[in-house]
Design a protein around this motif. Structure first.
Motif, PDB file in Angstrom:
ATOM      1  N   ILE A 131       0.840  -1.198   0.000  1.00 48.60           N
ATOM      2  CA  ILE A 131       0.000   0.000   0.000  1.00 48.60           C
ATOM      3  C   ILE A 131       0.873   1.244   0.000  1.00 48.60           C
ATOM      4  O   ILE A 131       0.620   2.198  -0.747  1.00 48.60           O
ATOM      5  CB  ILE A 131      -0.959  -0.017   1.213  1.00 48.60           C
ATOM      6  CG1 ILE A 131      -2.011  -1.098   1.002  1.00 48.60           C
ATOM      7  CG2 ILE A 131      -1.617   1.330   1.414  1.00 48.60           C
ATOM      8  CD1 ILE A 131      -3.016  -1.200   2.082  1.00 48.60           C
ATOM      9  N   LEU A 132       1.947   1.198   0.819  1.00 43.63           N
ATOM     10  CA  LEU A 132       2.852   2.352   0.887  1.00 43.63           C
ATOM     11  C   LEU A 132       3.510   2.582  -0.472  1.00 43.63           C
ATOM     12  O   LEU A 132       3.584   3.711  -0.959  1.00 43.63           O
ATOM     13  CB  LEU A 132       3.902   2.100   1.972  1.00 43.63           C
ATOM     14  CG  LEU A 132       4.779   3.322   2.279  1.00 43.63           C
ATOM     15  CD1 LEU A 132       3.939   4.393   2.931  1.00 43.63           C
ATOM     16  CD2 LEU A 132       5.941   2.932   3.161  1.00 43.63           C
ATOM     17  N   ILE A 133       3.948   1.461  -1.106  1.00 39.87           N
ATOM     18  CA  ILE A 133       4.625   1.603  -2.398  1.00 39.87           C
ATOM     19  C   ILE A 133       3.673   2.191  -3.439  1.00 39.87           C
ATOM     20  O   ILE A 133       4.025   3.112  -4.179  1.00 39.87           O
ATOM     21  CB  ILE A 133       5.175   0.229  -2.857  1.00 39.87           C
ATOM     22  CG1 ILE A 133       6.370  -0.153  -1.977  1.00 39.87           C
ATOM     23  CG2 ILE A 133       5.614   0.289  -4.307  1.00 39.87           C
ATOM     24  CD1 ILE A 133       6.860  -1.549  -2.198  1.00 39.87           C
ATOM     25  N   SER A 134       2.423   1.678  -3.462  1.00 33.45           N
ATOM     26  CA  SER A 134       1.530   2.238  -4.482  1.00 33.45           C
ATOM     27  C   SER A 134       1.163   3.681  -4.155  1.00 33.45           C
ATOM     28  O   SER A 134       0.942   4.481  -5.064  1.00 33.45           O
ATOM     29  CB  SER A 134       0.290   1.385  -4.693  1.00 33.45           C
ATOM     30  OG  SER A 134      -0.134   0.805  -3.529  1.00 33.45           O
ATOM     31  N   PHE A 135       1.142   4.013  -2.839  1.00 28.36           N
ATOM     32  CA  PHE A 135       0.876   5.418  -2.506  1.00 28.36           C
ATOM     33  C   PHE A 135       2.004   6.313  -3.018  1.00 28.36           C
ATOM     34  O   PHE A 135       1.757   7.372  -3.604  1.00 28.36           O
ATOM     35  CB  PHE A 135       0.733   5.566  -0.983  1.00 28.36           C
ATOM     36  CG  PHE A 135       0.286   6.928  -0.568  1.00 28.36           C
ATOM     37  CD1 PHE A 135      -1.012   7.352  -0.795  1.00 28.36           C
ATOM     38  CD2 PHE A 135       1.172   7.809   0.036  1.00 28.36           C
ATOM     39  CE1 PHE A 135      -1.422   8.610  -0.423  1.00 28.36           C
ATOM     40  CE2 PHE A 135       0.769   9.072   0.411  1.00 28.36           C
ATOM     41  CZ  PHE A 135      -0.534   9.485   0.177  1.00 28.36           C
ATOM     42  N   ILE A 136       3.265   5.857  -2.837  1.00 27.39           N
ATOM     43  CA  ILE A 136       4.405   6.638  -3.337  1.00 27.39           C
ATOM     44  C   ILE A 136       4.303   6.795  -4.853  1.00 27.39           C
ATOM     45  O   ILE A 136       4.507   7.886  -5.397  1.00 27.39           O
ATOM     46  CB  ILE A 136       5.733   5.953  -2.947  1.00 27.39           C
ATOM     47  CG1 ILE A 136       5.919   6.026  -1.427  1.00 27.39           C
ATOM     48  CG2 ILE A 136       6.915   6.627  -3.635  1.00 27.39           C
ATOM     49  CD1 ILE A 136       7.060   5.188  -0.922  1.00 27.39           C
ATOM     50  N   LYS A 137       3.933   5.667  -5.530  1.00 32.19           N
ATOM     51  CA  LYS A 137       3.837   5.742  -6.995  1.00 32.19           C
ATOM     52  C   LYS A 137       2.766   6.746  -7.418  1.00 32.19           C
ATOM     53  O   LYS A 137       2.973   7.548  -8.333  1.00 32.19           O
ATOM     54  CB  LYS A 137       3.514   4.349  -7.562  1.00 32.19           C
ATOM     55  CG  LYS A 137       4.741   3.478  -7.705  1.00 32.19           C
ATOM     56  CD  LYS A 137       4.462   2.281  -8.568  1.00 32.19           C
ATOM     57  CE  LYS A 137       3.835   1.167  -7.777  1.00 32.19           C
ATOM     58  NZ  LYS A 137       3.763  -0.092  -8.496  1.00 32.19           N
ATOM     59  N   ILE A 138       1.603   6.714  -6.723  1.00 34.22           N
ATOM     60  CA  ILE A 138       0.507   7.613  -7.096  1.00 34.22           C
ATOM     61  C   ILE A 138       0.943   9.057  -6.933  1.00 34.22           C
ATOM     62  O   ILE A 138       0.758   9.891  -7.822  1.00 34.22           O
ATOM     63  CB  ILE A 138      -0.738   7.311  -6.233  1.00 34.22           C
ATOM     64  CG1 ILE A 138      -1.333   5.970  -6.631  1.00 34.22           C
ATOM     65  CG2 ILE A 138      -1.775   8.403  -6.381  1.00 34.22           C
ATOM     66  CD1 ILE A 138      -2.353   5.460  -5.666  1.00 34.22           C
ATOM     67  N   VAL A 139       1.558   9.341  -5.759  1.00 35.38           N
ATOM     68  CA  VAL A 139       1.962  10.730  -5.506  1.00 35.38           C
ATOM     69  C   VAL A 139       3.010  11.174  -6.520  1.00 35.38           C
ATOM     70  O   VAL A 139       2.946  12.283  -7.058  1.00 35.38           O
ATOM     71  CB  VAL A 139       2.478  10.865  -4.052  1.00 35.38           C
ATOM     72  CG1 VAL A 139       3.118  12.218  -3.841  1.00 35.38           C
ATOM     73  CG2 VAL A 139       1.340  10.664  -3.087  1.00 35.38           C
ATOM     74  N   MET A 140       3.966  10.266  -6.810  1.00 31.67           N
ATOM     75  CA  MET A 140       4.999  10.625  -7.786  1.00 31.67           C
ATOM     76  C   MET A 140       4.384  10.903  -9.149  1.00 31.67           C
ATOM     77  O   MET A 140       4.687  11.906  -9.802  1.00 31.67           O
ATOM     78  CB  MET A 140       6.017   9.477  -7.930  1.00 31.67           C
ATOM     79  CG  MET A 140       6.958   9.320  -6.771  1.00 31.67           C
ATOM     80  SD  MET A 140       8.086  10.696  -6.594  1.00 31.67           S
ATOM     81  CE  MET A 140       9.345  10.212  -7.764  1.00 31.67           C
ATOM     82  N   VAL A 141       3.478  10.001  -9.588  1.00 29.52           N
ATOM     83  CA  VAL A 141       2.919  10.159 -10.936  1.00 29.52           C
ATOM     84  C   VAL A 141       2.102  11.433 -11.026  1.00 29.52           C
ATOM     85  O   VAL A 141       2.255  12.218 -11.960  1.00 29.52           O
ATOM     86  CB  VAL A 141       2.066   8.917 -11.304  1.00 29.52           C
ATOM     87  CG1 VAL A 141       1.224   9.204 -12.517  1.00 29.52           C
ATOM     88  CG2 VAL A 141       2.966   7.747 -11.580  1.00 29.52           C
ATOM     89  N   ILE A 142       1.237  11.670 -10.025  1.00 30.22           N
ATOM     90  CA  ILE A 142       0.340  12.827 -10.145  1.00 30.22           C
ATOM     91  C   ILE A 142       1.097  14.128  -9.915  1.00 30.22           C
ATOM     92  O   ILE A 142       1.020  15.054 -10.708  1.00 30.22           O
ATOM     93  CB  ILE A 142      -0.837  12.698  -9.163  1.00 30.22           C
ATOM     94  CG1 ILE A 142      -1.748  11.560  -9.612  1.00 30.22           C
ATOM     95  CG2 ILE A 142      -1.633  13.992  -9.107  1.00 30.22           C
ATOM     96  CD1 ILE A 142      -2.977  11.421  -8.800  1.00 30.22           C
ATOM     97  N   PHE A 143       1.864  14.203  -8.807  1.00 25.90           N
ATOM     98  CA  PHE A 143       2.399  15.512  -8.417  1.00 25.90           C
ATOM     99  C   PHE A 143       3.789  15.780  -8.969  1.00 25.90           C
ATOM    100  O   PHE A 143       4.205  16.926  -9.027  1.00 25.90           O
ATOM    101  CB  PHE A 143       2.404  15.638  -6.890  1.00 25.90           C
ATOM    102  CG  PHE A 143       1.024  15.671  -6.319  1.00 25.90           C
ATOM    103  CD1 PHE A 143       0.247  16.808  -6.434  1.00 25.90           C
ATOM    104  CD2 PHE A 143       0.478  14.556  -5.711  1.00 25.90           C
ATOM    105  CE1 PHE A 143      -1.033  16.841  -5.944  1.00 25.90           C
ATOM    106  CE2 PHE A 143      -0.805  14.580  -5.208  1.00 25.90           C
ATOM    107  CZ  PHE A 143      -1.568  15.723  -5.332  1.00 25.90           C
ATOM    108  N   VAL A 144       4.517  14.740  -9.355  1.00 28.35           N
ATOM    109  CA  VAL A 144       5.865  14.986  -9.876  1.00 28.35           C
ATOM    110  C   VAL A 144       5.896  14.880 -11.400  1.00 28.35           C
ATOM    111  O   VAL A 144       6.693  15.544 -12.046  1.00 28.35           O
ATOM    112  CB  VAL A 144       6.885  14.008  -9.240  1.00 28.35           C
ATOM    113  CG1 VAL A 144       8.290  14.295  -9.735  1.00 28.35           C
ATOM    114  CG2 VAL A 144       6.836  14.128  -7.740  1.00 28.35           C
ATOM    115  N   VAL A 145       5.013  14.070 -11.973  1.00 29.50           N
ATOM    116  CA  VAL A 145       5.047  13.922 -13.433  1.00 29.50           C
ATOM    117  C   VAL A 145       3.902  14.677 -14.098  1.00 29.50           C
ATOM    118  O   VAL A 145       4.113  15.611 -14.860  1.00 29.50           O
ATOM    119  CB  VAL A 145       5.024  12.429 -13.847  1.00 29.50           C
ATOM    120  CG1 VAL A 145       5.087  12.309 -15.340  1.00 29.50           C
ATOM    121  CG2 VAL A 145       6.188  11.708 -13.214  1.00 29.50           C
TER     122      VAL A 145
END
Lengths: 125, 375
Positions: free
Chosen positions: B3-17
């Motif tokens: 869950i933590l890993i997918s949360f990091i991925k979501i935040v990275m994709v939306i807010f960083v990319v």
């Protein structure tokens, strides 16, 4: 099985949170709104609004929406057929899988030609 | 932990990319349009309190702050609840569709996709068609003639092109026999991109027999799909919903400040994700061309393991391809004139519908003929 949809749910909440929070921040930080009668009226290139604010529109838009429902379902039915197509080929059932989809599309094609002939898709008038 | 890993991925994709890409594609659009029209474009905003301009790269940040600080005005004649709901309903589906797009191969053994669903394209169509609600509601709740006409036009255009979008995808699924986007990209990495099938042993192309025959329907599908993405994202030459000369601004005529910005962001996010989808399906997603993936993986010794640097190269490749498509979108917007409404409907319902339908049977026919055993 369903837990692969958990990230989707999380993304939904992050996206909703982003949309709601930006709207809220804008309310909090933005200049407070003052209104007057002119500012409250609908925009019509600087003139005062004339007539009904929801004009009547062509019935063609309804027809398009109904046709969309029919043909979008056709598309959705085609997806599982397309994905399993190669398996049927490998089993030597090419004729069966090809003609069954041709029959399905053929029936809808009659409906499409009828709509075309009726002028449902013509915007000339 | 997952869950933590997918949360990091979501935040990275939306807010960083995605969001920075949205901001800077607006900037790129303004700069490129300026070049096309022989203007200068926004080139002033750089680092605050200095004279450093940096080609105006600070402009999107300044725009964002400006949107937040503007007067947050709700006109008195609108339907308040739906008026506020509409911008959020446009933004959320646009950000949600990127969940199934594979933006890289693997990084430290973790698949670079937020949700590895087995129904990728279906998920994207389901969510992307939700964004029509935001536009209809915006047009209807604004209680204004221009908004209303824009909303009606836009919804009818979006649902029309959704059919050719869906139909043009069926040949791709026939060729790959797969609905999982990650698997589709892996197949392309090993056997050649759909539009460039020139390396590998060509297992999905039946050992090379139908490799070149299938290029023809794949190319037709690519043309129909790309054009339909243009129509779905309401961009020129299909920007009828908001053509300035007739409808002022279409469905967002009555919107201002951050509510307008959400429509704007949603439109650009949809464009970026549409580019990502085109790249994933037709141009190999994150994979490198000419079998370089297999070569680099063999070079490290273990062909099953993807080293971290190759994972980063894959993410970079995907982003580079998407950026090329965004520049293509911008170039087209400032080059072509707008369609008339009857031309738009004719293209969607008659030309593309029939072309895509015939294309499906061409693909199926090629597959049957080259794989024999039609008994």
């Amino acid at each position: 099985m369903l837990d692969q949809y958990l990230p989707v749910l999380m993304q939904l909440s992050v996206a909703t949170g982003f949309a709601v929070s930006t709207l809220l921040i804008s309310v909090l930080l933005g200049k407070s709104a003052k209104s007057n009668a002119i500012k409250d009226s609908a925009y019509e290139c600087g003139m005062l609004p004339i007539g009904d604010d929801k004009p009547r529109f062509s019935v063609k838009f309804y027809v398009i929406a109904m046709l969309f429902v029919i043909f979008d379902i056709e598309v959705v039915f085609m997806y599982p057929w397309a994905v399993t197509f190669k398996n049927f080929l490998a089993n030597g059932q090419a004729a069966m899988v090809f003609w069954s989809m041709s029959g399905f599309v053929g029936i809808l094609l009659v409906a499409y030609l009828y709509a075309l002939k009726k002028g449902a898709l013509s915007w000339k008038s | 932990m997952p869950i933590l890993i997918s949360f990091i991925k979501i935040v990275m994709v939306i807010f960083v990319v995605i969001l920075p890409m949205v901001a800077y594609s607006v900037w790129a659009e303004r700069r490129v349009s300026a070049v096309i029209q022989e203007r200068v474009g926004p080139n002033r905003v750089g680092i605050p309190f200095t004279k450093i301009r940096l080609f105006g790269l600070g402009q999107p940040i300044a725009d964002g702050i400006k949107f937040l600080l503007k007067e947050d005005f709700t006109p008195g004649h609108v339907n308040k609840f739906y008026y506020w709901l509409a911008p959020a309903l446009t933004m959320v589906p646009a950000l949600l569709t990127c969940a199934v797009l594979p933006f890289g191969s693997e990084l430290f053994g973790e698949k670079m996709v937020i949700a590895d669903l087995n129904v990728g394209p279906l998920f994207i169509f389901a969510i992307a068609s939700l964004s029509v609600y935001g536009i209809v509601l915006a047009g209807w709740a604004s209680n204004s003639k221009y908004s209303f006409l824009g909303g009606v036009r836009s919804s009818s255009q979006m649902i029309s092109y959704e059919i050719s979008l869906g139909l043009s995808l069926v040949p791709v699924l026939l060729i790959f026999g797969e609905l999982n986007l990650s698997e589709i990209v892996w197949e392309q990495s090993k056997n050649g991109w759909l539009l460039l099938p020139f390396w590998g042993d060509g297992a999905i192309w039946n050992g090379g027999v139908d490799r070149f025959f299938l290029l023809f329907p794949a190319f037709i599908a690519f043309i129909v799909f790309t054009t339909s993405i243009f129509a779905e994202t309401n961009r020129l030459p299909f920007d009828l919903p908001e053509c300035e000369t007739e409808l002022v601004a279409g469905y967002h005529t009555e919107y201002s400040s951050m509510k307008f910005a959400l429509f704007f962001l949603g439109e650009y996010a949809a464009m970026i994700i549409g580019s990502g989808l085109i790249v994933t399906l037709f141009l190999g997603g994150w994979s490198l061309p000419f079998g370089l993936d297999a070569y680099l993986m063999n070079m490290t010794g273990d062909p099953e393991q993807i080293p971290w640097w190759l994972g980063l190269i894959h993410i970079g490749t995907f982003l580079a391809k998407v950026i090329v498509f965004i520049l293509f979108f911008i170039w087209v917007r400032w080059t072509l004139p707008r369609f008339r409404y009857d031309q738009l409907m004719r293209l969607g319902w008659i030309i593309f519908f029939e072309l895509a339908l015939v294309n499906i049977f061409i693909t199926a026919g090629i597959l049957i003929l080259t794989r024999g055993s039609a008994s």
